[in-house]
Enzyme design. Sequence first.
Site, PDB file in Angstrom:
ATOM      1  CE  LYS A 114     -80.225  28.757 124.505  1.00  0.00           C
ATOM      2  NZ  LYS A 114     -79.332  28.785 123.356  1.00  0.00           N
ATOM      3  CE  LYS A 197     -84.926  20.024 119.573  1.00  0.00           C
ATOM      4  NZ  LYS A 197     -84.850  21.338 118.953  1.00  0.00           N
ATOM      5  CE  LYS A 200     -74.038  16.566 121.703  1.00  0.00           C
ATOM      6  NZ  LYS A 200     -72.802  16.347 121.072  1.00  0.00           N
TER       7      LYS A 200
END
Length: 334
Positions: A114, A197, A200
Amino acid sequence: MSKARALSGIQPTSGSFHLGNYLGAVRQWVELQSTHDTYYCVVDLHALTGGVEPAKLREATLASAAQLIALGIDPDKSTLFIQSHVPAHNQLGWIMECITGFGEAGRMTQFKDKSSKNGSDRTVVGLFTYPMLQAADILLYQPQYVPVGEDQRQHIELTRDLAQRFNTTYKEIFTIPEGYILKAGAKIYDLQDPTAKMSKSSSSTSGIIELLDTSEANTKKIKSATTDAGREVTYDEVKKPGISNLLTIHSAFSGRTIAELEAEYEGKGYGDFKGAVAEVVTSHLDPIRKRTQELLQDKGELTRLLKVGAEKATIAADATVRRAYDAMGLIPRG
Ligand code: TRP
């Protein structure tokens, strides 16, 4: 004999859970209720690390709790609560930060991914200390098991290391928890990109089945799911990731085996099969969506249920914090 304890947490990201959250995690949480002493929390403090949108977070937190109940988390069986309602999470979180090495924290792959995506100036320190807060979430309640997806393995390992380190350095306080890594069979992929996967964070919502979406919208998404070359409905993750994903989804809801489904759809083609998947998914999600909406219409009752959960959680959590403080030399107020 008392039941073993299990604890898990879920982030209140946006308004609706998706199929991956449900089949990959929450469904196992529901099952564990009959065999374990279960603690489940909506980790709203963790959600702050992804950028703060107050109105959205408020809505997502309540919607998450309502969906957990609608999916079968029974507040009479489980201790269901909101993380920020139990200040002990922050208290033990700080303790965990003080026993974690800087380098150790820097090796967490989720943090690395991230932060490298966004650059260090746009990465908050909370993202760096996220795993220590998660360790606190867990260790406060002394669970034996932590049911989580594969992507959380490293965070659970860190939690175990921190618990062990505390126990040997200060005092034997913490139960060393085990990750209860959920079966790969329940892994659900994006309908548009069945090699990724269902998540969101994916770029478009067309590959994600949202639990609170209308049946029409979800039917449409399933019918336009990416399928593979060929026409046979057979399971082959490599050659037919799209059809394999739909088979997994059908099987998860209908309870029928992949082999049974393959036999039933032999010679029938993709169109019929997708229609059947849409039917089985929407017929299961329909009552869940309605129950969630009912719960959200009666916020007083929902708030009351969460208060009961937070009170129960606070008793367990405060006791752990006090013991950890004592062990480290923080004196009681008197
Ligand atoms: N990091 C977890 C996730 O993204 C969420 C989480 C926070 C959690 N605290 C936890 C999971 C404690 C298990 C136990 O899925």
